[in-house]
Design a protein around this motif. Structure first.
Motif: not given
Length: 85
Positions: A25-30, A38-40, A54-58, A44-51
């Motif tokens: 979910n977005p909260k855990s991604a943040m 590191t943004t990259s 990505v914006p929340y973690g980045a 990469a990790g979140l894109a492999a998990t759920d696309k």
């Protein structure tokens, strides 16, 4: 540790560990973005998990890196002035 090894390590560990740490979910991604830093690597990790995550973690990783770049030199300067006068 190089930049590419950090990114590849984050990209490999996120899909494997995502069910264990609840990275769905977005909260855990943040939180993941703030911990990794590191943004990259986060992207990469979140894109492999759920696309969709990505914006929340980045966003969090970018804020974390920017805050460190802005505050790090000032804190270091004042620590040196405090130590060496």
């Amino acid at each position: 540790m190089t930049w590419t090894s950090t990114c590849s390590r984050a990209a490999r560990s996120a899909p494997v560990a995502s069910p264990l740490i609840g990275l769905n979910n977005p909260k855990s991604a943040m939180a993941y973005g703030g911990l990794m830093g590191t943004t990259s690597g986060v992207a990469a990790g979140l894109a492999a998990t759920d696309k969709r995550l990505v914006p929340y973690g980045a966003m969090t990783a970018t804020f974390y890196t920017g805050l460190g770049c802005l505050l790090g030199p000032s804190v270091f300067y004042f620590a040196l002035v405090g130590i060496f006068g």
